[in-house]
Structure formats: C-alpha cells, structure tokens
Design a protein around this motif. Structure first.
Motif, PDB file in Angstrom:
ATOM      1  N   LEU A  36     147.436  92.921 -18.598  1.00 44.18           N
ATOM      2  CA  LEU A  36     147.226  92.919 -16.860  1.00 44.18           C
ATOM      3  C   LEU A  36     147.243  94.148 -16.468  1.00 44.18           C
ATOM      4  N   VAL A  37     147.991  95.103 -16.616  1.00 44.29           N
ATOM      5  CA  VAL A  37     148.011  96.477 -16.077  1.00 44.29           C
ATOM      6  C   VAL A  37     146.521  97.011 -16.465  1.00 44.29           C
ATOM      7  N   ALA A  38     145.933  96.728 -17.821  1.00 43.74           N
ATOM      8  CA  ALA A  38     144.464  97.263 -18.224  1.00 43.74           C
ATOM      9  C   ALA A  38     143.468  96.449 -16.920  1.00 43.74           C
ATOM     10  N   ASP A  39     143.886  95.170 -16.657  1.00 46.41           N
ATOM     11  CA  ASP A  39     142.862  94.487 -15.757  1.00 46.41           C
ATOM     12  C   ASP A  39     142.915  95.343 -14.530  1.00 46.41           C
ATOM     13  N   VAL A  40     144.183  95.388 -14.094  1.00 45.15           N
ATOM     14  CA  VAL A  40     144.416  96.173 -12.705  1.00 45.15           C
ATOM     15  C   VAL A  40     143.627  97.525 -12.465  1.00 45.15           C
ATOM     16  N   ALA A 211     141.793  91.845  11.257  1.00 36.84           N
ATOM     17  CA  ALA A 211     142.143  92.963  10.425  1.00 36.84           C
ATOM     18  C   ALA A 211     143.005  92.403   9.408  1.00 36.84           C
ATOM     19  N   LYS A 212     143.721  91.458   9.515  1.00 35.88           N
ATOM     20  CA  LYS A 212     144.827  91.056   8.416  1.00 35.88           C
ATOM     21  C   LYS A 212     143.893  90.424   7.415  1.00 35.88           C
ATOM     22  N   PHE A 213     142.794  89.490   7.796  1.00 37.93           N
ATOM     23  CA  PHE A 213     141.953  88.811   6.734  1.00 37.93           C
ATOM     24  C   PHE A 213     141.324  90.016   6.085  1.00 37.93           C
ATOM     25  N   GLU A 214     140.774  90.700   6.571  1.00 41.09           N
ATOM     26  CA  GLU A 214     139.870  91.795   5.820  1.00 41.09           C
ATOM     27  C   GLU A 214     140.631  92.766   4.904  1.00 41.09           C
ATOM     28  N   THR A 215     142.026  92.938   5.440  1.00 39.81           N
ATOM     29  CA  THR A 215     142.920  93.634   4.303  1.00 39.81           C
ATOM     30  C   THR A 215     143.284  92.974   3.350  1.00 39.81           C
ATOM     31  N   PHE A 216     143.719  91.833   3.551  1.00 38.61           N
ATOM     32  CA  PHE A 216     144.122  90.813   2.568  1.00 38.61           C
ATOM     33  C   PHE A 216     143.186  90.749   1.387  1.00 38.61           C
ATOM     34  N   ALA A 217     141.757  90.167   1.806  1.00 41.01           N
ATOM     35  CA  ALA A 217     140.696  90.147   1.084  1.00 41.01           C
ATOM     36  C   ALA A 217     140.337  91.303   0.312  1.00 41.01           C
ATOM     37  N   HIS A 218     140.484  92.301   0.764  1.00 45.51           N
ATOM     38  CA  HIS A 218     139.949  93.578   0.043  1.00 45.51           C
ATOM     39  C   HIS A 218     140.888  93.942  -0.815  1.00 45.51           C
ATOM     40  N   ASP A 220     142.996  92.308  -2.419  1.00 51.63           N
ATOM     41  CA  ASP A 220     142.993  91.134  -3.350  1.00 51.63           C
ATOM     42  C   ASP A 220     141.988  91.483  -4.462  1.00 51.63           C
ATOM     43  N   ARG A 221     140.975  92.302  -4.198  1.00 52.35           N
ATOM     44  CA  ARG A 221     139.835  92.474  -5.451  1.00 52.35           C
ATOM     45  C   ARG A 221     140.621  93.141  -6.336  1.00 52.35           C
ATOM     46  N   VAL A 222     141.864  94.038  -6.023  1.00 54.91           N
ATOM     47  CA  VAL A 222     142.745  94.778  -7.148  1.00 54.91           C
ATOM     48  C   VAL A 222     143.812  93.651  -7.475  1.00 54.91           C
ATOM     49  N   LEU A 223     144.409  92.986  -6.759  1.00 58.45           N
ATOM     50  CA  LEU A 223     145.558  92.121  -6.900  1.00 58.45           C
ATOM     51  C   LEU A 223     145.216  91.020  -8.049  1.00 58.45           C
ATOM     52  N   GLY A 224     143.959  90.488  -7.383  1.00 54.62           N
ATOM     53  CA  GLY A 224     143.600  89.268  -8.233  1.00 54.62           C
ATOM     54  C   GLY A 224     144.552  87.882  -8.299  1.00 54.62           C
ATOM     55  N   LEU A 225     144.951  87.619  -6.995  1.00 51.11           N
ATOM     56  CA  LEU A 225     145.735  86.584  -6.817  1.00 51.11           C
ATOM     57  C   LEU A 225     145.047  85.271  -5.967  1.00 51.11           C
ATOM     58  N   GLU A 226     143.756  85.485  -5.644  1.00 50.00           N
ATOM     59  CA  GLU A 226     142.944  84.495  -5.351  1.00 50.00           C
ATOM     60  C   GLU A 226     143.534  84.127  -3.787  1.00 50.00           C
ATOM     61  N   LEU A 227     143.668  85.007  -2.959  1.00 47.47           N
ATOM     62  CA  LEU A 227     144.305  85.007  -1.812  1.00 47.47           C
ATOM     63  C   LEU A 227     143.207  84.238  -0.636  1.00 47.47           C
ATOM     64  N   ALA A 228     142.127  84.068  -1.027  1.00 44.68           N
ATOM     65  CA  ALA A 228     140.943  83.383  -0.125  1.00 44.68           C
ATOM     66  C   ALA A 228     140.452  82.183  -0.648  1.00 44.68           C
ATOM     67  N   ARG A 229     141.283  81.372  -1.530  1.00 47.86           N
ATOM     68  CA  ARG A 229     140.654  80.282  -2.105  1.00 47.86           C
ATOM     69  C   ARG A 229     140.944  79.050  -1.389  1.00 47.86           C
ATOM     70  N   GLU A 230     141.865  79.145  -0.290  1.00 47.76           N
ATOM     71  CA  GLU A 230     142.068  78.049   0.698  1.00 47.76           C
ATOM     72  C   GLU A 230     140.994  78.084   1.756  1.00 47.76           C
ATOM     73  N   ILE A 231     140.238  79.119   1.874  1.00 48.88           N
ATOM     74  CA  ILE A 231     139.245  79.058   3.134  1.00 48.88           C
ATOM     75  C   ILE A 231     138.233  77.964   3.198  1.00 48.88           C
ATOM     76  N   GLY A 232     138.176  77.088   4.117  1.00 53.11           N
ATOM     77  CA  GLY A 232     137.490  75.989   4.125  1.00 53.11           C
ATOM     78  C   GLY A 232     138.114  74.884   3.918  1.00 53.11           C
TER      79      GLY A 232
END
Length: 241
Positions: A36-40, A211-218, A220-232
């Motif tokens: 996981l640390v290698a992935d991050v 701004a919250k959306f852009e920050t969480f989405a950006h 999450d490119r590092v966190l990898g928690l799929e925070l945008a997967r409920e969109i739509g």
C-alpha cells in the motif's frame, strides 16, 4: 525520512521495489501495508508527472487487489526485477532496514488485525485502506472491528457528499489548504494530513461545494478510496438526502 522532492526527482521512470515479508500469521497485514505504501508513493510521484514502474519481491498478497493496490510490473528476485524494469530500483520499501544495495529505502512499520478479513470484497475493502492511510507509515497499526465499521461509514458519507457536490458549479481548490498538504505528501507521504483536511472540508462553511468536490477528487488520486464512484447514482432508499 524520505523526501520525495529532494531524493526522487529526476528524468525517466522511477523504479520502486516493494519487499513483501513472509506472512505474519492470520492477522498479519504488514505485507499488505508495504504494498500500500508503495502504491501511494507511486501515485504521489505520478501526480508530479513522472512515470513509475513497480516491482515486488516476496509472496503475493491476495487481498491487495481488493484494497485497490495495482499489480506489480515485475516480481521475483531483485536482479530479475532490475532486468524486467530496465534498471535497478531507485527506492525500496521494506518492513525492516534494507541492506540490498543502491537506492533510497523506506521502512514500513508492522500492521495487524484481530478482525477476520474473509469475504473482504463484500465489506467495502477500501475501509482497510482508509484505516491504514490514517496512520503514518512508520507507526505500527492494529486494526479493530469498531474502527473498520467507522471507516465504512466515513467512506459511504464522503462518497454521497462528493456525488452531491458534483452537481454544483465547479470552483478552484482552496490553495491555502491544499498547498501545505501536498507539501507534506511529497516530503513524508503524510496521508494522515490529507485525511484530516478532508474531514475539515466536509463541514467547512467557508468552502463552496464545487471547491470541495475538486479537492476530494484531486486528493483521491493519491488516496485511492474511490470517493467519486457514487456520482450519477440515486440515493439508496432510506438514505439521507
């Protein structure tokens, strides 16, 4: 302490090798944590525009894919990995001091749990990822059932919030908040600071939904928690709007 900007900047791909230790018993998560640390680390470097190639020594970790860890580009002995990746790794991640030769090294502390992870794929396995990322990589971690349940609730709440914020006009990320966190990430892989920022932004009155959306989405490119997967997706029956 590893400083990515200072030690890993350069041209061409960065080669990373994760040295997975032998299984540490039924509750041992140290091998998963090393991966996981290698992935991050790979995600942080790629966010700066540099290609990353991943190698792995040691046994496979069956739960790695469920926790969102991308597969290695090569695995086997260090020499085989160097051949497959086109050169020796520039950084090694291990659960102990690395004595294998050239390159920077990053030591990852042990992790374990008393919770059975059987059927992990059915229980939002990214909750395990969230909990591991909530601790500095050099601090030992013991995952408990109560914390895993809370992590699942947090992920569900954040994903619903991100889906709601996505419906509002986009706004720039708050640079005064995001900038320091990016610095911590690039200097020490400080994922706990990233998560603290998200918790703060979730209820911040002075930051717009866009701004919250852009920050969480950006981030999450590092966190990898799929925070945008409920969109739509519609709200589940009985879920708060």
């Amino acid at each position: 302490m590893l400083h990515i900007v200072d030690e890993l900047a350069g041209r061409g791909p960065l080669r990373i090798c994760a040295h997975v230790p032998p299984p540490g018993g039924p509750g041992g998560l140290t091998g998963l944590r090393v991966l996981l640390v290698a992935d991050v680390l790979a995600r942080v470097v790629e966010l700066r525009g540099r290609q990353v190639l991943l190698g792995r020594t040691g046994p496979s970790v069956p739960s790695a894919a469920a926790v969102g860890i991308r597969p290695a580009d090569a695995h086997g002995t260090p020499d085989h990995i160097a051949d497959m990746l086109g050169g020796p790794p520039g950084v090694h991640l291990t659960d102990r001091a690395y004595e294998g030769g050239s390159g920077a090294s990053l030591q990852v502390a042990e992790a374990h749990t008393s919770v059975s992870l059987a059927g992990l794929e059915e229980q939002d396995p990214l909750a395990v990822r969230l909990l591991l990322l909530s601790h500095a990589h050099h601090e030992p971690v013991a995952l408990r059932a109560e914390a895993l349940d809370e992590a699942r609730r947090t992920l569900a709440r954040w994903r619903r919030a991100v889906a709601d914020w996505a419906e509002q006009p986009s706004k720039p990320m708050p640079a005064d908040r995001v900038g320091p966190v990016r610095t911590v990430l690039e200097d020490t892989l400080g994922t706990p600071a990233v998560l603290d920022l998200l918790r703060d932004l979730e209820t911040a009155k002075d930051v717009s939904a866009g701004a919250k959306f852009e920050t969480f989405a950006h981030l999450d490119r590092v966190l990898g928690l799929e925070l945008a997967r409920e969109i739509g997706h519609p709200h589940p029956a009985g879920a708060p709007a």
